[in-house]
Design an enzyme around this catalytic site. Structure first.
Site, PDB file in Angstrom:
ATOM      1  N   GLN A 102       0.833  -1.198   0.000  1.00 58.41           N
ATOM      2  CA  GLN A 102       0.000   0.000   0.000  1.00 58.41           C
ATOM      3  C   GLN A 102       0.871   1.252   0.000  1.00 58.41           C
ATOM      4  O   GLN A 102       1.609   1.492   0.950  1.00 58.41           O
ATOM      5  CB  GLN A 102      -0.901  -0.007   1.241  1.00 58.41           C
ATOM      6  CG  GLN A 102      -1.825   1.181   1.376  1.00 58.41           C
ATOM      7  CD  GLN A 102      -2.690   1.076   2.625  1.00 58.41           C
ATOM      8  OE1 GLN A 102      -2.314   0.437   3.599  1.00 58.41           O
ATOM      9  NE2 GLN A 102      -3.861   1.681   2.607  1.00 58.41           N
ATOM     10  N   GLY A 103       0.801   2.047  -1.060  1.00 53.08           N
ATOM     11  CA  GLY A 103       1.598   3.271  -1.174  1.00 53.08           C
ATOM     12  C   GLY A 103       0.801   4.500  -0.793  1.00 53.08           C
ATOM     13  O   GLY A 103       0.346   5.251  -1.670  1.00 53.08           O
TER      14      GLY A 103
ATOM     15  N   GLU B  14     -11.000  -1.370   5.456  1.00 55.18           N
ATOM     16  CA  GLU B  14      -9.929  -1.907   6.293  1.00 55.18           C
ATOM     17  C   GLU B  14     -10.402  -2.116   7.720  1.00 55.18           C
ATOM     18  O   GLU B  14      -9.862  -2.938   8.444  1.00 55.18           O
ATOM     19  CB  GLU B  14      -8.745  -0.933   6.268  1.00 55.18           C
ATOM     20  CG  GLU B  14      -7.519  -1.424   6.987  1.00 55.18           C
ATOM     21  CD  GLU B  14      -6.351  -0.475   6.859  1.00 55.18           C
ATOM     22  OE1 GLU B  14      -5.216  -0.896   7.143  1.00 55.18           O
ATOM     23  OE2 GLU B  14      -6.559   0.686   6.464  1.00 55.18           O
TER      24      GLU B  14
END
Length: 387
Positions: free
Chosen positions: A120-121, A241
């Site tokens: 995840q960037g 999430e």
């Protein structure tokens, strides 16, 4: 909505418990590997929560309560942290919600087979919790068919093992804050254009990384949700999430709490009234979080709920780490091995709990940012001035 566990859920629980007992690696393996991901795929345990309306890309589907059952049994088995978490639980639901058919057909099957790993960037130096301040830029090139990505991300979990990275980047020159951002899917195998530098921790591992993009190439058709809509897509991902996985996290917390109670009894610390009171409060607060999470599961529309939940569990976990050190007494200050200058400083499980749980209040949006969100979006207080 009724989230009671029915007969089908209990049958799934028995199946999951039996399968994990036979297949899960030893608890000494804190993080799984690609072989474990493929084994999960062969067992049909990847993609349980994927919406079948867009295609049957997962191995099987189940109800929300069934997903909770699997998450809880996985945690109770103390199975390794998932290397495929970012692909299965974050990217896949995002593609199903905001991606097109071609993107789903390209990326979901390899995730379901446990073959392609993702990272995840999001976070950047100077723009960690304040994600809208990011500076990584992506400019169209090659007649508009690709983007050139330039910038830096940090605290990127498993970047050194990932095949792909979903990157939030600024695609509109001169845009500010949450405007002009896009959600790009970037292949990591680009020597000379992507550099991954592990951030080594005091106990020797490097779970986090710095990632430097120096003209990395991303295809234009690998923009999820359309150019300029990255903030909406990214916020949707963060909301997902904190769904079913939160209940699995709480099951892991219960395992940790049980170990702290065991040691408190063993050392005699549980005889102290203040320690006994803390143990009971930790247990009661964890039960409250569980029932609140079950009640909120599948519901939407409360802008403050994810922030309130993050504040509750991160504070609870930090307090558990502190309590773990208290019940151990003075031995808590010593590692399991004598220190050597030629090796990492090894810690035991509860010492890692104490140190890592202090980061819970920072990563994924610091406590200060969560309080800002609640103040502005729930209480309607004036927004904080930002550059």
């Amino acid at each position: 909505m009724d989230f009671a566990f029915g007969p089908e859920d209990e049958e799934l629980r028995r199946e999951a418990r039996t399968w994990l007992a036979a297949h899960a690696p030893p608890t000494s393996s804190p993080v799984g590997d690609r072989a474990w991901e493929r084994e999960l795929a062969d067992g049909g345990w990847i993609g349980l929560g994927w919406d079948p309306a867009r295609g049957t890309y997962g191995n099987r589907t189940t109800t929300l309560t069934g997903q909770v059952v699997w998450a809880e049994e996985y945690a109770r088995a103390e199975a390794p942290a998932r290397l495929g978490h970012f692909g299965e639980n974050l990217l896949a639901p995002t593609l199903l919600a905001d991606g097109d058919d071609d993107q789903c057909a390209r990326f979901l099957p390899p995730i379901a087979r446990g073959e392609e790993m993702w990272c995840q960037g999001y976070s950047e130096p100077g723009a960690g919790s304040d994600l809208a301040a990011l500076r990584t830029a992506a400019v169209r090139t090659d007649g508009g068919r690709t983007y050139r990505v330039t910038g830096q991300k940090i605290w990127t979990s498993h970047a050194h093992q990932a095949d792909w990275c979903f990157v939030l980047a600024r695609t509109t020159q001169g845009s500010r804050r949450h405007h002009g951002l896009s959600f790009l899917l970037v292949p990591m195998d680009q020597p000379g254009r992507i550099e991954v530098r592990p951030i080594r921790q005091m106990w020797g591992t490097a779970d986090f990384n710095e990632v430097f993009f120096d003209g990395a190439v991303a295809r234009a058709d690998h923009v999820v949700g359309g150019e300029g809509n990255g903030w909406r897509v990214a916020m949707g991902l963060l909301a997902r999430e904190r769904g079913v996985s939160t209940l699995g996290q709480q099951a892991r917390f219960a395992v940790e709490l049980a170990e702290v109670v065991r040691i408190a009894v063993q050392t005699g610390a549980a005889e102290e009234p203040t320690v006994r009171d803390r143990l009971v409060r930790q247990w009661a607060d964890l039960q409250t979080m569980r029932w609140n999470s079950l009640h909120a599961l599948g519901q939407a529309g409360d802008p403050g709920a994810p922030s309130a939940a993050k504040l509750l569990w991160s504070g609870w976990h930090k307090q558990l780490g502190e309590l773990a050190m208290r019940v151990r007494g003075t031995p808590a200050a010593l590692g399991p091995d004598d220190w050597r200058p030629d090796g990492p400083y090894r810690l035991d499980a509860l010492q890692r709990l104490f140190l890592f749980s202090r980061a819970d209040t920072i990563y994924g949006g610091s406590d200060e940012i969560q309080r800002d969100i609640i103040a502005e979006r729930v209480l309607g207080l004036p927004k904080e001035a930002r550059p």
